[in-house]
Design a protein around this motif. Structure first.
Motif, PDB file in Angstrom:
ATOM      1  N   THR A 144      23.872 -37.717 -50.397  1.00 33.19           N
ATOM      2  CA  THR A 144      23.804 -39.178 -50.489  1.00 33.19           C
ATOM      3  C   THR A 144      22.472 -39.512 -51.139  1.00 33.19           C
ATOM      4  O   THR A 144      21.430 -39.045 -50.687  1.00 33.19           O
ATOM      5  N   TYR A 145      22.534 -40.273 -52.216  1.00 26.41           N
ATOM      6  CA  TYR A 145      21.326 -40.736 -52.890  1.00 26.41           C
ATOM      7  C   TYR A 145      21.200 -42.231 -52.657  1.00 26.41           C
ATOM      8  O   TYR A 145      22.181 -42.968 -52.804  1.00 26.41           O
ATOM      9  N   VAL A 146      20.025 -42.685 -52.326  1.00 27.60           N
ATOM     10  CA  VAL A 146      19.715 -44.108 -52.345  1.00 27.60           C
ATOM     11  C   VAL A 146      18.901 -44.306 -53.612  1.00 27.60           C
ATOM     12  O   VAL A 146      17.786 -43.777 -53.737  1.00 27.60           O
ATOM     13  N   LEU A 147      19.500 -45.010 -54.567  1.00 30.91           N
ATOM     14  CA  LEU A 147      18.861 -45.223 -55.854  1.00 30.91           C
ATOM     15  C   LEU A 147      18.295 -46.636 -55.922  1.00 30.91           C
ATOM     16  O   LEU A 147      18.906 -47.581 -55.423  1.00 30.91           O
ATOM     17  N   ALA A 148      17.147 -46.760 -56.555  1.00 31.06           N
ATOM     18  CA  ALA A 148      16.532 -48.061 -56.797  1.00 31.06           C
ATOM     19  C   ALA A 148      16.375 -48.213 -58.306  1.00 31.06           C
ATOM     20  O   ALA A 148      16.033 -47.262 -59.014  1.00 31.06           O
ATOM     21  N   LYS A 149      16.644 -49.415 -58.760  1.00 31.25           N
ATOM     22  CA  LYS A 149      16.518 -49.705 -60.191  1.00 31.25           C
ATOM     23  C   LYS A 149      15.176 -50.393 -60.424  1.00 31.25           C
ATOM     24  O   LYS A 149      14.971 -51.528 -60.010  1.00 31.25           O
ATOM     25  N   ASP A 150      14.266 -49.660 -61.046  1.00 26.05           N
ATOM     26  CA  ASP A 150      12.933 -50.164 -61.366  1.00 26.05           C
ATOM     27  C   ASP A 150      12.783 -50.208 -62.878  1.00 26.05           C
ATOM     28  O   ASP A 150      12.998 -49.187 -63.549  1.00 26.05           O
ATOM     29  N   ASP A 151      12.425 -51.367 -63.404  1.00 23.95           N
ATOM     30  CA  ASP A 151      12.242 -51.526 -64.854  1.00 23.95           C
ATOM     31  C   ASP A 151      13.470 -51.050 -65.621  1.00 23.95           C
ATOM     32  O   ASP A 151      13.357 -50.392 -66.660  1.00 23.95           O
ATOM     33  N   GLY A 152      14.659 -51.326 -65.075  1.00 20.90           N
ATOM     34  CA  GLY A 152      15.909 -51.000 -65.747  1.00 20.90           C
ATOM     35  C   GLY A 152      16.368 -49.558 -65.613  1.00 20.90           C
ATOM     36  O   GLY A 152      17.364 -49.172 -66.211  1.00 20.90           O
ATOM     37  N   VAL A 153      15.642 -48.738 -64.829  1.00 25.26           N
ATOM     38  CA  VAL A 153      15.978 -47.318 -64.692  1.00 25.26           C
ATOM     39  C   VAL A 153      16.300 -47.003 -63.231  1.00 25.26           C
ATOM     40  O   VAL A 153      15.525 -47.328 -62.331  1.00 25.26           O
ATOM     41  N   TRP A 154      17.440 -46.349 -63.015  1.00 23.22           N
ATOM     42  CA  TRP A 154      17.832 -45.926 -61.670  1.00 23.22           C
ATOM     43  C   TRP A 154      17.134 -44.615 -61.336  1.00 23.22           C
ATOM     44  O   TRP A 154      17.169 -43.667 -62.126  1.00 23.22           O
ATOM     45  N   ARG A 155      16.511 -44.574 -60.146  1.00 22.99           N
ATOM     46  CA  ARG A 155      15.839 -43.355 -59.678  1.00 22.99           C
ATOM     47  C   ARG A 155      16.089 -43.183 -58.186  1.00 22.99           C
ATOM     48  O   ARG A 155      16.339 -44.143 -57.466  1.00 22.99           O
ATOM     49  N   VAL A 156      15.924 -41.948 -57.718  1.00 27.62           N
ATOM     50  CA  VAL A 156      16.083 -41.653 -56.299  1.00 27.62           C
ATOM     51  C   VAL A 156      14.905 -42.226 -55.526  1.00 27.62           C
ATOM     52  O   VAL A 156      13.747 -41.914 -55.812  1.00 27.62           O
ATOM     53  N   ALA A 157      15.242 -43.061 -54.532  1.00 25.97           N
ATOM     54  CA  ALA A 157      14.244 -43.546 -53.578  1.00 25.97           C
ATOM     55  C   ALA A 157      14.291 -42.662 -52.330  1.00 25.97           C
ATOM     56  O   ALA A 157      13.263 -42.340 -51.748  1.00 25.97           O
ATOM     57  N   ALA A 158      15.496 -42.287 -51.933  1.00 27.32           N
ATOM     58  CA  ALA A 158      15.696 -41.407 -50.785  1.00 27.32           C
ATOM     59  C   ALA A 158      17.000 -40.650 -50.994  1.00 27.32           C
ATOM     60  O   ALA A 158      17.938 -41.181 -51.597  1.00 27.32           O
ATOM     61  N   ALA A 159      17.048 -39.427 -50.491  1.00 29.59           N
ATOM     62  CA  ALA A 159      18.269 -38.642 -50.635  1.00 29.59           C
ATOM     63  C   ALA A 159      18.355 -37.618 -49.516  1.00 29.59           C
ATOM     64  O   ALA A 159      17.348 -37.164 -48.986  1.00 29.59           O
ATOM     65  N   GLN A 160      19.588 -37.291 -49.183  1.00 26.35           N
ATOM     66  CA  GLN A 160      19.883 -36.279 -48.166  1.00 26.35           C
ATOM     67  C   GLN A 160      21.017 -35.433 -48.727  1.00 26.35           C
ATOM     68  O   GLN A 160      22.040 -35.968 -49.144  1.00 26.35           O
ATOM     69  N   ASN A 161      20.827 -34.133 -48.747  1.00 22.25           N
ATOM     70  CA  ASN A 161      21.898 -33.237 -49.166  1.00 22.25           C
ATOM     71  C   ASN A 161      22.340 -32.464 -47.938  1.00 22.25           C
ATOM     72  O   ASN A 161      21.516 -31.852 -47.263  1.00 22.25           O
ATOM     73  N   THR A 162      23.615 -32.504 -47.648  1.00 27.25           N
ATOM     74  CA  THR A 162      24.147 -31.891 -46.439  1.00 27.25           C
ATOM     75  C   THR A 162      25.258 -30.921 -46.806  1.00 27.25           C
ATOM     76  O   THR A 162      26.180 -31.291 -47.538  1.00 27.25           O
ATOM     77  N   PRO A 163      25.209 -29.685 -46.315  1.00 28.59           N
ATOM     78  CA  PRO A 163      26.333 -28.773 -46.543  1.00 28.59           C
ATOM     79  C   PRO A 163      27.537 -29.204 -45.707  1.00 28.59           C
ATOM     80  O   PRO A 163      27.379 -29.728 -44.599  1.00 28.59           O
ATOM     81  N   VAL A 164      28.717 -29.005 -46.253  1.00 29.46           N
ATOM     82  CA  VAL A 164      29.946 -29.360 -45.538  1.00 29.46           C
ATOM     83  C   VAL A 164      30.387 -28.143 -44.740  1.00 29.46           C
ATOM     84  O   VAL A 164      30.828 -27.151 -45.311  1.00 29.46           O
ATOM     85  N   ILE A 165      30.255 -28.234 -43.425  1.00 27.82           N
ATOM     86  CA  ILE A 165      30.705 -27.135 -42.574  1.00 27.82           C
ATOM     87  C   ILE A 165      31.745 -27.598 -41.563  1.00 27.82           C
ATOM     88  O   ILE A 165      32.240 -26.799 -40.771  1.00 27.82           O
ATOM     89  N   ASP A 166      32.080 -28.874 -41.602  1.00 29.86           N
ATOM     90  CA  ASP A 166      33.115 -29.416 -40.727  1.00 29.86           C
ATOM     91  C   ASP A 166      34.476 -28.868 -41.201  1.00 29.86           C
ATOM     92  O   ASP A 166      34.861 -29.029 -42.361  1.00 29.86           O
ATOM     93  N   ALA A 167      35.189 -28.197 -40.290  1.00 28.69           N
ATOM     94  CA  ALA A 167      36.458 -27.543 -40.641  1.00 28.69           C
ATOM     95  C   ALA A 167      37.459 -28.532 -41.250  1.00 28.69           C
ATOM     96  O   ALA A 167      38.109 -28.221 -42.249  1.00 28.69           O
ATOM     97  N   GLU A 168      37.579 -29.710 -40.688  1.00 29.53           N
ATOM     98  CA  GLU A 168      38.539 -30.689 -41.195  1.00 29.53           C
ATOM     99  C   GLU A 168      38.179 -31.125 -42.617  1.00 29.53           C
ATOM    100  O   GLU A 168      39.048 -31.284 -43.473  1.00 29.53           O
ATOM    101  N   SER A 169      36.902 -31.314 -42.877  1.00 27.94           N
ATOM    102  CA  SER A 169      36.465 -31.722 -44.221  1.00 27.94           C
ATOM    103  C   SER A 169      36.642 -30.611 -45.240  1.00 27.94           C
ATOM    104  O   SER A 169      36.940 -30.874 -46.396  1.00 27.94           O
ATOM    105  N   LEU A 170      36.450 -29.368 -44.812  1.00 27.52           N
ATOM    106  CA  LEU A 170      36.602 -28.235 -45.721  1.00 27.52           C
ATOM    107  C   LEU A 170      38.041 -27.976 -46.106  1.00 27.52           C
ATOM    108  O   LEU A 170      38.319 -27.583 -47.234  1.00 27.52           O
ATOM    109  N   THR A 171      38.930 -28.150 -45.150  1.00 27.72           N
ATOM    110  CA  THR A 171      40.307 -27.779 -45.414  1.00 27.72           C
ATOM    111  C   THR A 171      41.127 -28.985 -45.789  1.00 27.72           C
ATOM    112  O   THR A 171      42.154 -28.952 -46.296  1.00 27.72           O
TER     113      THR A 171
END
Length: 171
Positions: A144-171
């Motif tokens: 999940t990226y939280v992007l902010a548009k500064d001076d017309g350019v989108w950049r990452v303000a905050a981000a979280q990368n999570t591995p998918v290990i939930d069985a229901e989500s994987l299958t």
């Protein structure tokens, strides 16, 4: 397993009204992140961050500010250049919180040199936990990226990368 990457579906777009050009810019931003990751290009990757960004890696490491993110990226990204596993990044959802702030949900899928999605090994398994342990390279991510548009350019303000290990989500 498929050896070609299908065209991604258009993402769901929610929140405050936003022009199509901002949706397109966010899609291009994520495509540039994918390209930088696949080619192991730290400078290209780091160009997408605000100076005050907060990043949590897929392994839970908190990085605060561009200098800390840059030090980590320059250490871990170049060794990935020769990796036989790359990833695709597909924008699934964009929530425009404000016209200049968007939360972006991404589906990150590992692919082999032949272009086949490695996470297909989890499909149809009631409990893929043993496969997760045996094939960590095949585990997809859900950034999940939280992007902010500064001076017309989108950049990452905050981000979280999570591995998918939930069985229901994987299958």
């Amino acid at each position: 397993m498929s050896t070609s990457t299908p065209a991604p579906a258009a993402p769901t777009v929610l929140g405050v009204p936003a022009p199509q050009e901002d949706v397109d810019a966010i899609l291009a931003f994520v495509a540039a992140v994918q390209d930088a990751q696949r080619k192991a290009l730290p400078d290209a990757f780091l160009g997408g961050f605000r100076e005050d960004a907060v990043w949590t890696t897929a392994h839970g490491k908190l990085l605060t500010g561009l200098p800390e993110i840059a030090a980590f990226t320059r250490k871990v990204l170049p060794p990935q250049a020769d990796s036989p596993v790359k990833a695709t990044y597909t924008v699934e959802l964009i929530l425009f919180i404000r016209p200049d702030v968007a939360a972006v949900k991404i589906r990150q899928r590992p692919v082999g040199l032949d272009g086949a999605f490695l996470d297909e090994i989890f499909r149809g398994r009631e409990d893929p936990s043993e496969l997760i342990a045996a094939h960590p390279e095949a585990v997809p991510g859900t950034p999940t990226y939280v992007l902010a548009k500064d001076d017309g350019v989108w950049r990452v303000a905050a981000a979280q990368n999570t591995p998918v290990i939930d069985a229901e989500s994987l299958t």
